[in-house]
Design an enzyme around this catalytic site. Structure first.
Site, PDB file in Angstrom:
ATOM      1  N   ASP A 164       4.032   5.386  -0.081  1.00  0.00           N
ATOM      2  CA  ASP A 164       3.090   4.340   0.306  1.00  0.00           C
ATOM      3  C   ASP A 164       1.763   4.670  -0.396  1.00  0.00           C
ATOM      4  O   ASP A 164       1.623   5.705  -1.052  1.00  0.00           O
ATOM      5  CB  ASP A 164       2.944   4.238   1.830  1.00  0.00           C
ATOM      6  CG  ASP A 164       2.398   2.860   2.232  1.00  0.00           C
ATOM      7  OD1 ASP A 164       1.900   2.130   1.352  1.00  0.00           O
ATOM      8  OD2 ASP A 164       2.467   2.515   3.416  1.00  0.00           O
TER       9      ASP A 164
HETATM   10  C1  BGC Z   1       0.774  -0.470   2.977  1.00  0.00           C
HETATM   11  C2  BGC Z   1       2.049  -0.912   2.301  1.00  0.00           C
HETATM   12  C3  BGC Z   1       1.722  -1.753   1.097  1.00  0.00           C
HETATM   13  C4  BGC Z   1       0.849  -0.933   0.169  1.00  0.00           C
HETATM   14  C5  BGC Z   1       0.504  -1.644  -1.125  1.00  0.00           C
HETATM   15  C6  BGC Z   1      -0.196   0.163   2.003  1.00  0.00           C
HETATM   16  O1  BGC Z   1      -1.435   0.386   2.587  1.00  0.00           O
HETATM   17  O2  BGC Z   1       1.083   0.420   4.030  1.00  0.00           O
HETATM   18  O3  BGC Z   1       2.852  -1.621   3.206  1.00  0.00           O
HETATM   19  O4  BGC Z   1       2.882  -2.195   0.474  1.00  0.00           O
HETATM   20  O5  BGC Z   1      -0.346  -0.603   0.839  1.00  0.00           O
HETATM   21  O6  BGC Z   1      -0.409  -2.648  -0.927  1.00  0.00           O
END
Ligand code: BGC
Length: 750
Positions: A283
């Site tokens: 993530d």
């Molecule tokens: C989130 C993800 C997301 C990623 C990219 C993160 O903060 O937890 O779900 O896909 O950002 O934007």
């Protein structure tokens, strides 16, 4: 007569999908594997590490172009300009040594331009077919801007509405998250990934993220292995079996181990048990966040731990690209580990057809098309949950001449789109106010007085105008709820009541004595017991997206009939959380009369006898149970029959019953099948959802319906941590929600 409507056959199919645990996911096809190996053989270590690097599009085109030329970017995040996408592809394909295309990615969560209801609302439809169609539309729109990878579906089931990201989940149930996740994956990825309109899906966040302590985003979880296996893994396992192209690890640490560094989930489970051959991404900066967790001392160690645990690509923090070469030199990361990671990345790029043609045709007129808007409206209609309808105040009768439209959500084009809406534009939103005027303005007079400007507004200065409007009207429709920013990532709440002065507004409107219809638009279940009591009817919409307005207008006037059901239990008050239908059986389950706090005599002597597991100030149950939702029509269940009373573990049980529409409207009932396993080697849930169907019936019509339940679907991870069906007694229910239904018993023998 037995009739198989489309929904039934579809659902039987889903049950079958859920039932069969396919053998090892096949390796990619041979030709692709050969191409992967041939390319890998030509790559330097630096080029391999470059593929493992995902960068956020910074806006600095020169810098990005330079890095692409040097082979230092595997994927780019958040670039939505198709001309620029094409330009960067050209650089990769013409100017980089190995001509490896860059994978363009973006969070396309519930629509790209045409915004569909938030995933929690999509779950309320209990309709995987429409969820798949919505994801297909999102893929068509997003791919037209060059996006070929989305970070969805989120299949983190959650039993805690304080958690802001419950909006993005399919609710509290493992089967629901599995079925809806598979549907979204099918929709995003289309028939084959190499189709230019296919976008790779990403099952996230692996794993347990929705169980964050106290519902605070990013917080620790404490989920033991059996609960992981019985409840939190199944939606991910279903995603892996559905060939979801990628997985994303979660931010949380479970029992002290951050997912980004957890080889048990990423290797033992995902690769060894589920034979997954897709790609795993961190993530956002979750590798380097292991330093803040106190799990790693620096960026270099974070990179080593993440890669060795089984992560293939790092999102944005750059620790892989800066340290992996040294780590390989120092033998802290093996070249085999790097090669395996890169194989997974290249395999995906080959499967997407990027090596053949990464370019996007421009311009393409595929956004906000009539078909897309119509599907978004249909989804919003199906997502609407009728929580109350006293005296059949809805649908609004022909006699209604004047309606007062009140409340901060009646005309909130930004907020009705919901969370995770990077690309949908509010000027395309059709609000309830607009829709009521446009679609019904020739028949009725609409007086609009919002009373409050936005959901957190505490200023009651305009209440008198709203009250005056109510007095002039035959019926009042109050639109309340949450602004979109009150749910979603990093937006958790400890208080789930209506914000600002909305509750007071409802009270003031109710006091006018006019029939009050409350429409709630929110990102989560709210504790609205008082407002439900004060309203004649309550229609609950999880943020419904671009076409929420026309959907609501048609629902209010009966052109559409509500059919949605709660995909998550609604608590009466926050202190009940976590409150969910499939909780384990305790030694003292509540029975008989509730003894509430005011029933206790003064100076009562201490006793625990007769006391059961409940809150004295909340009573036994929730505000609304899982699977709950009314219709304008009425349904009657009868004649439940099982194909056998005793079955062995390889048998399939056929459950037959009749459903009649006894009301005046054509309507859809979502029939639900639940099962209780009476005795287990570990305590078992009071009941578990095992199937559901959407069934449409005309007034007076009745149908014989069938669920087929393979007995192997009753397997669970038992005391020996084995997935087995334990023989014994079972009860099943078919019914309209998780608390009501016809029941029958059966026995499973060895
Ligand atoms: C989130 C993800 C997301 C990623 C990219 C993160 O903060 O937890 O779900 O896909 O950002 O934007």
């Amino acid at each position: 007569m037995i009739k198989f409507g489309k929904p039934l056959s579809m659902c039987l199919c889903l049950l079958a999908v859920w039932a069969c645990v396919p053998k090892a996911a096949k390796e990619g096809d041979k030709e692709t594997e050969n191409r992967v190996e041939a390319l890998l053989a030509k790559m330097t270590l630096q080029e391999k590490i470059g593929q493992m690097n995902q960068m956020n599009y910074s806006g600095n085109v020169e810098e990005i172009a330079g890095l692409i030329k040097e082979g230092k970017i595997g994927s780019l995040l958040n670039l939505t300009d198709p001309e620029l996408v094409n330009k960067l592809h050209e650089i990769a394909l013409k100017e980089s040594r190995l001509k490896i295309p860059v994978l363009i990615s973006r969070d396309v969560i519930h629509g790209y331009k045409t915004i569909f209801p938030i995933p929690l609302g999509q779950a309320a439809t209990f309709n995987p077919e429409i969820v798949e169609q919505g994801a297909r539309i999102a893929a068509v729109e997003a791919s037209s801007d060059g996006i070929r990878w989305t970070f969805a579906p989120m299949v983190d089931l959650s039993r805690d509405p304080r958690w802001g990201r419950i909006a993005e989940s399919f609710g509290e149930d493992p089967l629901m998250n599995a079925v809806m996740g598979e549907a979204m994956i099918r929709g995003f990825q289309g028939e084959k990934l190499s189709d230019p309109s296919a976008i790779a899906a990403c099952a996230k966040h692996f794993v347990g993220y929705g169980a964050a302590e106290a519902g605070k985003d990013y917080n620790s979880t404490f989920i033991p292995e059996r609960l992981l296996r019985n409840v939190y893994f199944p939606p991910f396992e279903a995603a892996a079996k559905a060939k979801c192209a990628t997985f994303m690890v979660s931010f949380n640490d479970n029992d002290g181990v951050p997912s980004t560094g957890n080889s048990f989930i990423l290797k033992d489970i995902l690769r060894d048990e589920w034979k997954y051959d897709g790609m795993v991404v961190t993530d956002w900066a979750s590798a380097t966040e292991m330093i803040a967790h106190g799990f790693c001392k620096d960026r270099k160690q974070a990179a080593a731990i993440a890669v060795n645990a089984g992560v293939n690509m790092e999102m944005v923090s750059g620790a892989f690209i800066e340290s992996l070469e040294a780590l390989v030199d120092e033998k802290k990361v093996s070249i085999t580990t790097i090669d395996d990671a890169v194989r997974n990345i290249l395999r995906l790029k080959f499967r997407l057809g990027l090596f053949e043609n990464p370019y996007v045709a421009t311009p393409q007129a595929v956004k906000y098309t009539e078909v897309h808007l119509e599907k978004a409206k249909e989804t919003a209609e199906q997502s609407a949950i009728l929580l109350k309808n006293a005296d059949n105040v809805l649908p609004l009768s022909e006699k209604v001449r004047t309606i007062a439209v009140v409340g901060p959500m009646a005309d909130a084009p930004h907020d009705q789109l919901g969370t995770w809406c990077f690309d949908g534009e509010k000027n395309q939103t059709q609000t309830p106010l607009n829709a009521l005027r446009k679609l019904y303005g020739d028949k009725i007079r609409v007086i609009y007085e919002p009373g409050l400007m936005y959901s957190r507004d505490n200023n009651k200065a305009a209440f008198h105008k709203a009250i005056a409007a109510a007095r002039q009207a035959d019926v009042v429709v109050a639109f309340v709820g949450e602004e979109s920013i009150l749910s979603g990532e990093a937006h958790s709440l400890a208080d789930l009541s209506l914000r600002g002065a909305q509750s007071d507004l409802i009270t003031a409107l109710a006091q006018t004595g006019k029939p009050l219809v409350t429409v709630v638009m929110a990102g989560r279940p709210l504790t609205i017991g008082k407002e439900v009591d004060e309203s004649a009817a309550v229609l609950y919409m999880f943020h419904p997206g671009t076409m929420g307005g026309p959907a609501i207008a048609d629902l209010l006037f009966g052109k559409a009939v509500p059919s949605g059901k709660t995909p998550v239990t609604f608590p009466k008050m926050v202190g009940q959380v976590p409150v969910y239908y499939a909780h384990n059986r305790t030694g003292r389950a509540p029975t008989g009369e509730e003894t509430l706090i005011d029933n206790i005599p003064l100076e009562a002597g201490q006793t625990s006898l007769g006391c059961t597991s409940f809150h004295m100030d909340a009573g036994f149950g929730p505000l609304f149970p899982f699977g709950y939702g009314l219709s304008y029509t009425a349904f009657a269940y009868s004649n439940l029959k099982l194909s056998a009373a005793k079955l062995n573990t390889r048998d399939t049980l056929t459950v037959r019953f009749e459903l009649a529409n006894t009301g005046k409207y054509t309507g859809v009932e979502i029939v639900q099948l639940y099962v209780r396993d009476h005795v287990g080697s570990v305590t078992r849930p009071v009941k578990e959802l095992k199937g559901f169907q959407r069934v449409s019936l005309e007034p007076g019509e009745h149908k014989t319906l069938i669920f087929t339940l393979p007995i192997e679907n009753l397997a669970f991870w038992n005391r020996d941590m084995k997935k087995v069906v334990e023989p014994g007694d079972f009860t099943l229910w078919v019914g309209t929600n998780s608390e009501e239904g016809l029941s029958a018993d059966f026995e499973v023998i060895e």
